[in-house]
Design a protein around this motif. Structure first.
Motif, PDB file in Angstrom:
ATOM      1  N   GLN A 162       0.823  -1.288  -0.061  1.00 31.30           N
ATOM      2  CA  GLN A 162       0.062   0.084  -0.112  1.00 31.30           C
ATOM      3  C   GLN A 162       0.954   1.257  -0.164  1.00 31.30           C
ATOM      4  O   GLN A 162       0.651   2.169  -0.824  1.00 31.30           O
ATOM      5  CB  GLN A 162      -0.898   0.130   1.190  1.00 31.30           C
ATOM      6  N   ILE A 163       1.893   1.248   0.836  1.00 31.82           N
ATOM      7  CA  ILE A 163       2.859   2.376   0.954  1.00 31.82           C
ATOM      8  C   ILE A 163       3.429   2.640  -0.204  1.00 31.82           C
ATOM      9  O   ILE A 163       3.567   3.678  -0.905  1.00 31.82           O
ATOM     10  CB  ILE A 163       3.905   2.283   1.930  1.00 31.82           C
ATOM     11  N   ALA A 164       4.006   1.600  -1.117  1.00 29.10           N
ATOM     12  CA  ALA A 164       4.600   1.858  -2.375  1.00 29.10           C
ATOM     13  C   ALA A 164       3.720   2.207  -3.310  1.00 29.10           C
ATOM     14  O   ALA A 164       3.860   3.156  -4.420  1.00 29.10           O
ATOM     15  CB  ALA A 164       5.122   0.327  -2.892  1.00 29.10           C
ATOM     16  N   GLU A 165       2.494   1.787  -3.452  1.00 28.97           N
ATOM     17  CA  GLU A 165       1.277   2.096  -4.392  1.00 28.97           C
ATOM     18  C   GLU A 165       0.887   3.534  -4.364  1.00 28.97           C
ATOM     19  O   GLU A 165       0.804   4.369  -5.381  1.00 28.97           O
ATOM     20  CB  GLU A 165       0.069   1.156  -4.391  1.00 28.97           C
ATOM     21  N   SER A 166       0.873   3.926  -2.926  1.00 22.85           N
ATOM     22  CA  SER A 166       0.660   5.420  -2.440  1.00 22.85           C
ATOM     23  C   SER A 166       1.849   6.151  -3.059  1.00 22.85           C
ATOM     24  O   SER A 166       1.709   7.311  -3.619  1.00 22.85           O
ATOM     25  CB  SER A 166       0.492   5.793  -1.187  1.00 22.85           C
ATOM     26  N   CYS A 167       3.117   5.749  -3.005  1.00 22.11           N
ATOM     27  CA  CYS A 167       4.253   6.583  -3.694  1.00 22.11           C
ATOM     28  C   CYS A 167       3.963   6.648  -5.043  1.00 22.11           C
ATOM     29  O   CYS A 167       4.338   7.868  -5.677  1.00 22.11           O
ATOM     30  CB  CYS A 167       5.380   6.066  -3.296  1.00 22.11           C
ATOM     31  N   ILE A 171       8.692  -0.269  -5.688  1.00 16.91           N
ATOM     32  CA  ILE A 171       8.950   1.211  -6.159  1.00 16.91           C
ATOM     33  C   ILE A 171       9.872   1.015  -7.483  1.00 16.91           C
ATOM     34  O   ILE A 171       9.713   1.455  -8.552  1.00 16.91           O
ATOM     35  CB  ILE A 171       9.324   2.276  -5.239  1.00 16.91           C
ATOM     36  N   ARG A 172      10.855   0.457  -7.339  1.00 13.45           N
ATOM     37  CA  ARG A 172      11.952   0.331  -8.177  1.00 13.45           C
ATOM     38  C   ARG A 172      11.609  -0.690  -9.338  1.00 13.45           C
ATOM     39  O   ARG A 172      11.785  -0.271 -10.614  1.00 13.45           O
ATOM     40  CB  ARG A 172      13.368  -0.224  -7.653  1.00 13.45           C
ATOM     41  N   GLU A 173      10.639  -1.545  -8.934  1.00  9.85           N
ATOM     42  CA  GLU A 173      10.432  -2.536 -10.162  1.00  9.85           C
ATOM     43  C   GLU A 173       9.034  -1.825 -10.883  1.00  9.85           C
ATOM     44  O   GLU A 173       8.990  -2.295 -11.957  1.00  9.85           O
ATOM     45  CB  GLU A 173       9.789  -3.741  -9.296  1.00  9.85           C
ATOM     46  N   SER A 174       8.716  -0.895 -10.338  1.00  6.44           N
ATOM     47  CA  SER A 174       7.430  -0.188 -10.965  1.00  6.44           C
ATOM     48  C   SER A 174       7.713   0.414 -12.349  1.00  6.44           C
ATOM     49  O   SER A 174       6.904   0.688 -13.308  1.00  6.44           O
ATOM     50  CB  SER A 174       6.561   0.637 -10.237  1.00  6.44           C
ATOM     51  N   GLY A 175       8.904   1.052 -12.242  1.00  2.84           N
ATOM     52  CA  GLY A 175       9.304   1.872 -13.356  1.00  2.84           C
ATOM     53  C   GLY A 175       9.153   3.193 -13.586  1.00  2.84           C
ATOM     54  O   GLY A 175       9.380   4.073 -14.313  1.00  2.84           O
ATOM     55  N   VAL A 176       8.232   3.702 -12.504  1.00  3.30           N
ATOM     56  CA  VAL A 176       7.853   5.066 -12.318  1.00  3.30           C
ATOM     57  C   VAL A 176       9.061   5.816 -11.487  1.00  3.30           C
ATOM     58  O   VAL A 176       9.478   5.345 -10.172  1.00  3.30           O
ATOM     59  CB  VAL A 176       6.385   4.975 -11.357  1.00  3.30           C
ATOM     60  N   ASP A 177       9.555   6.767 -11.945  1.00  2.58           N
ATOM     61  CA  ASP A 177      10.602   7.583 -11.595  1.00  2.58           C
ATOM     62  C   ASP A 177      10.145   8.502 -10.454  1.00  2.58           C
ATOM     63  O   ASP A 177       8.984   9.296 -10.635  1.00  2.58           O
ATOM     64  CB  ASP A 177      11.107   8.529 -12.886  1.00  2.58           C
ATOM     65  N   MET A 178      10.864   8.465  -9.289  1.00  2.00           N
ATOM     66  CA  MET A 178      10.677   9.296  -8.233  1.00  2.00           C
ATOM     67  C   MET A 178      11.935   9.065  -7.538  1.00  2.00           C
ATOM     68  O   MET A 178      12.693   8.458  -7.456  1.00  2.00           O
ATOM     69  CB  MET A 178       9.556   9.004  -7.371  1.00  2.00           C
ATOM     70  N   VAL A 179      12.212  10.418  -6.736  1.00  2.00           N
ATOM     71  CA  VAL A 179      13.628  10.688  -5.863  1.00  2.00           C
ATOM     72  C   VAL A 179      12.998  10.049  -4.509  1.00  2.00           C
ATOM     73  O   VAL A 179      11.693  10.325  -3.992  1.00  2.00           O
ATOM     74  CB  VAL A 179      13.870  11.956  -5.554  1.00  2.00           C
ATOM     75  N   LEU A 180      13.452   9.037  -3.817  1.00  2.00           N
ATOM     76  CA  LEU A 180      13.473   8.231  -2.589  1.00  2.00           C
ATOM     77  C   LEU A 180      14.227   9.016  -1.572  1.00  2.00           C
ATOM     78  O   LEU A 180      15.058   9.386  -1.437  1.00  2.00           O
ATOM     79  CB  LEU A 180      13.860   6.705  -2.829  1.00  2.00           C
ATOM     80  N   ASN A 181      13.158   9.166  -0.570  1.00  2.00           N
ATOM     81  CA  ASN A 181      13.413   9.955   0.741  1.00  2.00           C
ATOM     82  C   ASN A 181      13.030   9.093   1.876  1.00  2.00           C
ATOM     83  O   ASN A 181      11.773   8.962   2.186  1.00  2.00           O
ATOM     84  CB  ASN A 181      12.910  11.573   0.819  1.00  2.00           C
ATOM     85  N   LEU A 182      14.015   8.234   2.524  1.00  2.00           N
ATOM     86  CA  LEU A 182      13.607   7.445   3.623  1.00  2.00           C
ATOM     87  C   LEU A 182      13.982   8.185   4.890  1.00  2.00           C
ATOM     88  O   LEU A 182      15.009   8.885   5.139  1.00  2.00           O
ATOM     89  CB  LEU A 182      14.270   6.201   3.471  1.00  2.00           C
ATOM     90  N   THR A 183      12.952   8.087   5.736  1.00  2.00           N
ATOM     91  CA  THR A 183      13.108   8.649   7.337  1.00  2.00           C
ATOM     92  C   THR A 183      14.190   7.947   7.783  1.00  2.00           C
ATOM     93  O   THR A 183      14.446   6.537   7.667  1.00  2.00           O
ATOM     94  CB  THR A 183      11.942   8.656   8.147  1.00  2.00           C
ATOM     95  N   ALA A 184      15.005   8.841   8.767  1.00  2.00           N
ATOM     96  CA  ALA A 184      16.032   8.115   9.645  1.00  2.00           C
ATOM     97  C   ALA A 184      15.502   8.504  11.045  1.00  2.00           C
ATOM     98  O   ALA A 184      16.548   8.614  11.860  1.00  2.00           O
ATOM     99  CB  ALA A 184      17.308   8.529   9.262  1.00  2.00           C
ATOM    100  N   GLY A 185      14.252   8.919  11.109  1.00  2.00           N
ATOM    101  CA  GLY A 185      13.858   9.836  12.501  1.00  2.00           C
ATOM    102  C   GLY A 185      13.528   8.540  13.384  1.00  2.00           C
ATOM    103  O   GLY A 185      13.416   8.793  14.810  1.00  2.00           O
ATOM    104  N   VAL A 217     -13.945  15.806   3.502  1.00  2.00           N
ATOM    105  CA  VAL A 217     -13.451  15.050   2.548  1.00  2.00           C
ATOM    106  C   VAL A 217     -12.153  14.391   2.716  1.00  2.00           C
ATOM    107  O   VAL A 217     -11.090  15.129   2.760  1.00  2.00           O
ATOM    108  CB  VAL A 217     -13.656  15.689   1.333  1.00  2.00           C
ATOM    109  N   LEU A 218     -12.083  13.189   2.976  1.00  2.00           N
ATOM    110  CA  LEU A 218     -10.647  12.303   3.315  1.00  2.00           C
ATOM    111  C   LEU A 218     -10.122  12.633   1.994  1.00  2.00           C
ATOM    112  O   LEU A 218     -10.391  12.315   1.026  1.00  2.00           O
ATOM    113  CB  LEU A 218     -10.892  11.130   3.797  1.00  2.00           C
ATOM    114  N   ALA A 219      -8.588  12.782   2.042  1.00  2.00           N
ATOM    115  CA  ALA A 219      -7.837  12.879   1.039  1.00  2.00           C
ATOM    116  C   ALA A 219      -6.804  11.655   0.735  1.00  2.00           C
ATOM    117  O   ALA A 219      -6.723  10.641   1.565  1.00  2.00           O
ATOM    118  CB  ALA A 219      -6.828  13.972   0.953  1.00  2.00           C
ATOM    119  N   SER A 220      -6.747  10.947  -0.402  1.00  2.00           N
ATOM    120  CA  SER A 220      -5.579  10.126  -0.742  1.00  2.00           C
ATOM    121  C   SER A 220      -4.375  11.204  -1.088  1.00  2.00           C
ATOM    122  O   SER A 220      -4.378  12.228  -1.066  1.00  2.00           O
ATOM    123  CB  SER A 220      -5.794   9.415  -2.163  1.00  2.00           C
ATOM    124  N   ASN A 221      -3.039  10.522  -0.770  1.00  2.00           N
ATOM    125  CA  ASN A 221      -1.954  11.201  -1.396  1.00  2.00           C
ATOM    126  C   ASN A 221      -2.072  11.960  -2.945  1.00  2.00           C
ATOM    127  O   ASN A 221      -1.386  12.924  -2.950  1.00  2.00           O
ATOM    128  CB  ASN A 221      -0.567  10.275  -1.090  1.00  2.00           C
TER     129      ASN A 221
END
Length: 301
Positions: free
Chosen positions: A33-38, A75-89, A262-266
């Protein structure tokens, strides 16, 4: 004199670690779900996705590298380009026992890990960006403290630099920017610096315009900044960030509503941010343009 941004990039913070899953069924929980939302956010116009993970069964916050691996691989297998920013918090969560007996800390809500452990998923997956929360502060109305000591931050910054990952400084108050400058002066944050101004979070910097500009004016001139607020002020802050000369962050980590009731999606939030930005005369930057601007290293095809 304001200098509105003409070229802006959008970061989408897709899930976070808060209890938003109890208030909206649209907050992604499982790695899939998280990947699909990205992917949804990227297709709507977000160049950067900011990723936390959650326990798939409960929705509770997590920092298991296996969960990050599943998200990133999808995400990487999807072929959709995006910059990945992983939390380290994650791994800096301290909940004191009680007001009369603060020690030992409460087991529920406390998750304290060393600098190396907090970066385990970053070391394995090598995203372009990971966050570095530059400060310690009270959160909420209970006994929870976000804990990031100068010594821990120095060690984390050292390890992030060695990995060739760009740190995005998360500044929740003015003193956090000073900590970031202190790390820069030690050679631990290299140009081009990248900072996220996190406004309106109790008990950090309030999200009024004068405080935002005080934060903006404290950021080194050569750094790139984004700004956001939480809840109902998230979408107005799209315009605020642009007017202040910065970039945009939206997403369900910080706000679950598109309109009143109205609830939002990303994807909804990113599309609304695109509409606001373009109506103000700004152009939305792509992931490749952000990589070029911020000198980011993409390690996947």
């Amino acid at each position: 004199m304001l200098s509105p941004s003409r070229d802006v990039f959008i970061t989408c913070a897709v899930t976070g670690a808060g209890a938003t899953t109890e208030r909206s069924h649209k907050v992604p929980v499982t790695p899939r779900q998280i990947a699909e939302s990205c992917i949804e956010a990227a297709q709507a116009g977000a160049a950067v996705v900011h990723i936390h993970v959650r326990q798939p069964q409960t929705g509770a916050p997590a920092r298991d590298p296996a969960l990050y691996r599943e998200v990133v691989n999808y995400i990487r297998e999807s072929g959709v380009d995006m910059v990945l920013n992983l939390t380290a918090g994650m791994g800096g969560d301290l909940t004191l026992g009680s007001v009369e007996q603060p020690l030992p800390p409460a087991e529920l809500g406390t998750d304290m890990a060393g600098a190396t452990e907090r970066l385990a998923h970053v070391r394995e997956l090598l995203p372009e960006i990971c966050t570095l929360d530059c400060g310690t502060m009270n959160f909420g109305e209970g006994d929870y403290v976000m804990t990031n000591t100068p010594a821990t931050l120095r060690e984390m910054a050292k390890q992030i630099k060695a990995l060739g990952v760009r740190p995005e400084i998360e500044a929740f108050d003015t003193g956090h920017i000073l900590l970031a400058k202190w790390l820069r002066d030690q050679g631990l944050i290299e140009a081009p610096g990248m900072i996220q101004l996190c406004m309106g979070i109790p008990w950090g910097a309030p999200d009024d315009f004068s405080t935002l500009m005080a934060m903006v004016n404290a950021v080194p001139k050569e750094w790139t900044f984004s700004a956001f607020s939480i809840g109902r002020n998230q979408l107005p802050y799209v315009a605020m960030a642009i007017l202040a000369g910065g970039h945009i962050r939206v997403g369900l980590e910080d706000n679950i509503w598109l309109d009143r009731g109205v609830l939002a999606s990303n994807g909804d939030l990113v599309k609304r941010a695109v509409t606001i930005a373009e109506a103000m005369g700004s152009r939305i930057m792509t992931a490749p343009e952000v990589r070029q601007k911020m000198q980011l290293t993409k390690r996947w095809a």
